[in-house]
Design an enzyme around this catalytic site. Structure first.
Site, PDB file in Angstrom:
ATOM      1  N   CYS B  78      -2.716  -8.025   6.356  1.00 17.70           N
ATOM      2  CA  CYS B  78      -2.574  -6.801   5.543  1.00 17.70           C
ATOM      3  C   CYS B  78      -2.885  -5.589   6.425  1.00 17.70           C
ATOM      4  O   CYS B  78      -3.959  -5.519   7.040  1.00 17.70           O
ATOM      5  CB  CYS B  78      -3.533  -6.863   4.359  1.00 17.70           C
ATOM      6  SG  CYS B  78      -3.685  -5.305   3.488  1.00 17.70           S
ATOM      7  N   VAL B  79      -1.970  -4.637   6.473  1.00 17.67           N
ATOM      8  CA  VAL B  79      -2.128  -3.508   7.398  1.00 17.67           C
ATOM      9  C   VAL B  79      -3.368  -2.668   7.046  1.00 17.67           C
ATOM     10  O   VAL B  79      -4.101  -2.244   7.939  1.00 17.67           O
ATOM     11  CB  VAL B  79      -0.832  -2.658   7.459  1.00 17.67           C
ATOM     12  CG1 VAL B  79      -0.490  -2.054   6.109  1.00 17.67           C
ATOM     13  CG2 VAL B  79      -0.944  -1.574   8.509  1.00 17.67           C
TER      14      VAL B  79
END
Lengths: 119, 130
Positions: B78-79
């Site tokens: 997840c960025v």
């Protein structure tokens, strides 16, 4: 994208205890943004997020985020009544838009959903 | 059956993260498929190229990399979770004005939309450490 799946996100941590509460909400928002039907349940220490007017950077930011949930089709804010009672939190302390669920209602909620996330 | 996995726990001695890897390895050994593994929250630290696992512990990131190489499993961090934990790809590092990328080979940064997509396409989504 395939057909919808009913999603239940359970927020079990308070915003003041780290990033997990925020991460639970982010998952709920992502499914909401893709027009998936999302229920959001606050349980355990997660119910602290529903107490209105708290100070603290993380809790204020959480309160703003909770206010935006209806824009993503996520309402009401579901609260586990037992978790509130154990912590001495009263209904009148809660943010607007909360609905309390007793143990049977929580069980029905779980029955009614297909995809589960908890953080 | 087509599976997607969601890993919430970090790579450093977290039992649920070891369980996720073993589950994935067993699924593939049993002939199932895994479309995507999404690392969220502390899990995003699996994608940290600078992370060194002590020799007495299972090197989870390396084992995931090998799984991805052998079976084409997509490893997505997840960025938002990753950048908060110092895990940035070259593009994100440049965007933040930081000198180096720290994303491990075999991992990619992705938005939560990719989790939504995986959850809707797979037969089963299994979470670890949530």
């Amino acid at each position: 994208m395939q057909a919808s799946r009913r999603v239940l996100v359970i927020c079990r941590n308070s915003a003041g205890a780290g990033t997990r509460a925020r991460e639970a909400l982010d998952i709920a928002l992502a499914f909401g943004a893709f027009d998936q039907p999302v229920s959001l349940l606050f349980s355990g220490d997660g119910v602290w997020n529903l107490v209105a007017g708290q100070s603290g950077e993380a809790t204020r930011s959480m309160e703003r985020l909770l206010g935006a949930l209806p824009d993503y089709g996520i309402e009401p804010l579901l609260a586990d009544a037992e978790s509130l009672a154990v912590r001495g939190i009263l209904t009148e302390q809660l943010l607007p838009g909360c609905r309390l669920l007793d143990r049977d209602a929580v069980a029905s909620l779980v029955d009614a959903n297909e995809l589960f996330f908890s953080a | 059956m087509l599976f997607a996995l969601l890993v919430h726990g970090g790579p450093g001695g977290v039992a649920s993260s070891l369980a996720a890897l073993r589950f994935a390895e067993t699924l593939l050994a049993e002939g199932h498929a895994i479309s995507r593994v999404f690392f969220h929250g502390d899990g995003a630290a699996h994608g940290n190229a600078m992370l060194v696992t002590p020799p007495t512990e299972t090197d989870l990131p390396a084992r995931w990399q090998s799984l991805a190489r052998q079976h084409g499993v997509e490893l997505l961090a997840c960025v938002g979770s990753a950048t908060r934990r110092g895990v940035l790809d070259a593009r994100e590092a440049a965007r933040q004005g930081l000198p180096v990328s720290s994303l491990r080979e075999g991992f990619e940064l992705a938005g939560l939309g990719q989790l939504v997509d995986a959850a809707l396409r797979c037969d089963r989504l299994v979470s670890f450490g949530g």
